[in-house]
Design an enzyme around this catalytic site. Structure first.
Site, PDB file in Angstrom:
ATOM      1  N   HIS A 121      -8.331  25.259   4.075  1.00 43.35           N
ATOM      2  CA  HIS A 121      -9.569  24.444   4.520  1.00 43.35           C
ATOM      3  C   HIS A 121      -9.392  23.800   5.938  1.00 43.35           C
ATOM      4  CE1 HIS A 121      -7.291  20.800   2.700  1.00 43.35           C
ATOM      5  NE2 HIS A 121      -7.861  20.303   4.032  1.00 43.35           N
TER       6      HIS A 121
ATOM      7  N   ASP B 294      -4.680  27.453  -0.987  1.00 39.79           N
ATOM      8  CA  ASP B 294      -5.293  26.647   0.052  1.00 39.79           C
ATOM      9  C   ASP B 294      -4.117  26.561   1.172  1.00 39.79           C
ATOM     10  OD1 ASP B 294      -6.540  25.051   1.679  1.00 39.79           O
ATOM     11  OD2 ASP B 294      -6.660  23.279   0.405  1.00 39.79           O
TER      12      ASP B 294
ATOM     13  N   ASN C  18      -4.765  14.905   7.943  1.00 43.37           N
ATOM     14  CA  ASN C  18      -3.335  14.908   7.531  1.00 43.37           C
ATOM     15  C   ASN C  18      -3.058  16.328   6.861  1.00 43.37           C
ATOM     16  OD1 ASN C  18      -2.591  11.629   6.866  1.00 43.37           O
ATOM     17  ND2 ASN C  18      -1.258  12.794   7.714  1.00 43.37           N
ATOM     18  N   SER C  19      -4.001  17.017   6.322  1.00 45.05           N
ATOM     19  CA  SER C  19      -3.989  18.173   5.757  1.00 45.05           C
ATOM     20  C   SER C  19      -3.482  19.268   6.700  1.00 45.05           C
ATOM     21  CB  SER C  19      -5.394  18.751   5.302  1.00 45.05           C
ATOM     22  OG  SER C  19      -6.087  18.016   4.413  1.00 45.05           O
TER      23      SER C  19
ATOM     24  N   LEU D  89      -5.901  35.983 -16.904  1.00 39.55           N
ATOM     25  CA  LEU D  89      -6.102  36.533 -17.867  1.00 39.55           C
ATOM     26  C   LEU D  89      -6.846  37.926 -17.551  1.00 39.55           C
ATOM     27  CD1 LEU D  89      -7.617  33.471 -20.150  1.00 39.55           C
ATOM     28  CD2 LEU D  89      -5.767  35.155 -20.530  1.00 39.55           C
ATOM     29  N   GLY D  90      -7.395  37.982 -16.441  1.00 42.13           N
ATOM     30  CA  GLY D  90      -8.346  39.421 -16.159  1.00 42.13           C
ATOM     31  C   GLY D  90      -9.505  38.968 -16.688  1.00 42.13           C
TER      32      GLY D  90
END
Length: 388
Positions: free
Chosen positions: A126, A157, A239-240, A302-303
């Protein structure tokens, strides 16, 4: 006789007895990613103080001992402990800050960590967002250095950039063992909160193994991330992508999210931040650097494609299967389009988010029981989970 204070006497002393020496008495732990415009630089630090207590005891029929006066060694003990902790903080900062960078992506700002000697940087997806050019400011204070995107992996992310050149003084970070992270460990968060490059905040590991879903608005990827490290170290916009570090100068996570409080208008909830664990960071980064993409996510699936369904009171009541991947885990277990999943393992499923969070706690190859309804009839099936 000396001038030491005496204890009370309950009766007069025997006339022929001398005063004897006094006896000694002993004292006996929703989300918002962050990016902000660049501003000036600063750093924070913290210390702990200790205090000592002296005890004056009295005896019945005996003289009490004078109050204990701290010796030079006891007076020095507390400052020495504080000095040791402060020195530990300063050593970690000196070790790690040269591995933490500031990333300008268009008009947005985030943080990153130097991953290897070739100039690869790890950050959040992000932070990268849709930008195609980046300016990297290193702790040595040189002019910003251009960097290019190698690949982004929004599902976790994470993203990898590569510097056009590696400035002098920049060094790769050392990553720790995520399995050794324990609640209560002192940690430091390093990055560029609110554009203040080279900033440091401190706290502890508040919890481990958290599963958190990131907002898809405000620049977030909407990813559901498992096994995150929760920390009380302040994580603010900017900070990300930075570093969450222990006192051994090992990076244990990449600060990514700060919790928000819906009751306060989704404002930040102080002291509740989350970092992607070092093990996942290394897994993703190594694959991107080697092949240019993530080939083994380690994330269960799960597909199916699915959507949240509501009950008669317009409340979320399950996840409806929209489409089933042919030959995938759900297909092999007999699930069909139109089935409504209500439970996966021990987790109740009410929304597509709760399904993603339940899957984030599992691994590919795990066998789980999926409860669902078909035409109003309750059913269940054992599913061997696949991989995203």
């Amino acid at each position: 006789m000396d001038d030491a204070p005496r204890s009370r006497r309950h009766r007069p002393p025997p006339p022929a007895a001398d005063s004897g020496p006094a006896r000694r008495s002993r004292g006996a732990r929703r989300t918002t990613p962050g990016r902000r415009p660049l501003r000036s630089a600063t750093a924070l630090a913290a210390a702990i103080s200790l205090a000592a207590l002296s005890v004056l005891a009295t005896g019945c029929g005996e003289e009490s001992e004078p109050a204990v006066t701290p010796t030079s060694s006891t007076r020095a003990a507390a400052p020495r402990v504080v000095d040791d902790l402060q020195t530990a903080y300063q050593d970690v900062i000196e070790d790690v800050l040269p591995s933490v960078v500031q990333i300008e992506a268009g008009d947005s700002l985030g943080s990153g960590v130097v991953y290897d000697e070739r100039g690869h940087l790890i950050t959040n997806a992000h932070v990268v967002d849709s930008a195609d050019s980046f300016q990297i400011t290193v702790a040595t204070g040189e002019e910003p250095v251009p960097a290019k995107l190698v690949s982004s992996y929004p599902e976790q992310d994470l993203a990898v950039l590569k510097l056009d050149r590696v400035p002098t003084g920049v060094k790769p970070a050392v990553f720790g063992d995520s399995s050794q992270v324990q609640v209560g460990q002192i940690v430091l968060a390093m990055g560029s909160p609110l554009g203040l490059s080279g900033s440091v905040t401190q706290g502890i590991v508040s919890a481990v193994g958290r599963t958190v879903t990131e907002s898809s608005s405000g620049g977030g990827t909407g990813a559901t991330i498992g096994n995150m490290v929760q920390t009380s170290a302040a994580i603010n916009p900017g900070n990300s992508g930075g570093a969450l570090v222990n006192l051994d100068s090992r990076i244990i996570g990449i600060p990514t999210l700060a919790a928000t409080d819906p009751d306060l208008g989704n404002s930040a909830a102080p002291g509740i931040g989350f970092a992607i664990p070092a093990s996942m960071v290394k897994t993703v980064a190594d694959q991107i650097i080697t092949t240019g993409r993530v080939t083994d996510s380690g994330r269960a699936a799960l597909g199916i494609t699915a959507r949240t369904v509501l009950d008669d009171n317009y409340q979320p009541s399950g996840t409806a299967v929209v489409d089933v991947e042919k030959g995938g885990p759900a297909d092999d277990a007999g699930l069909k389009s139109g089935d409504i999943i209500t439970r996966l393992g021990s987790a109740q499923i009410t929304t597509i988010t709760s399904l993603a969070e339940a899957l984030a706690s599992e691994s590919p190859g795990d066998k789980v029981v999926v409860a669902y309804t078909r035409g109003g009839e309750r059913r269940s099936a054992q599913v061997t989970l696949g991989e995203i």
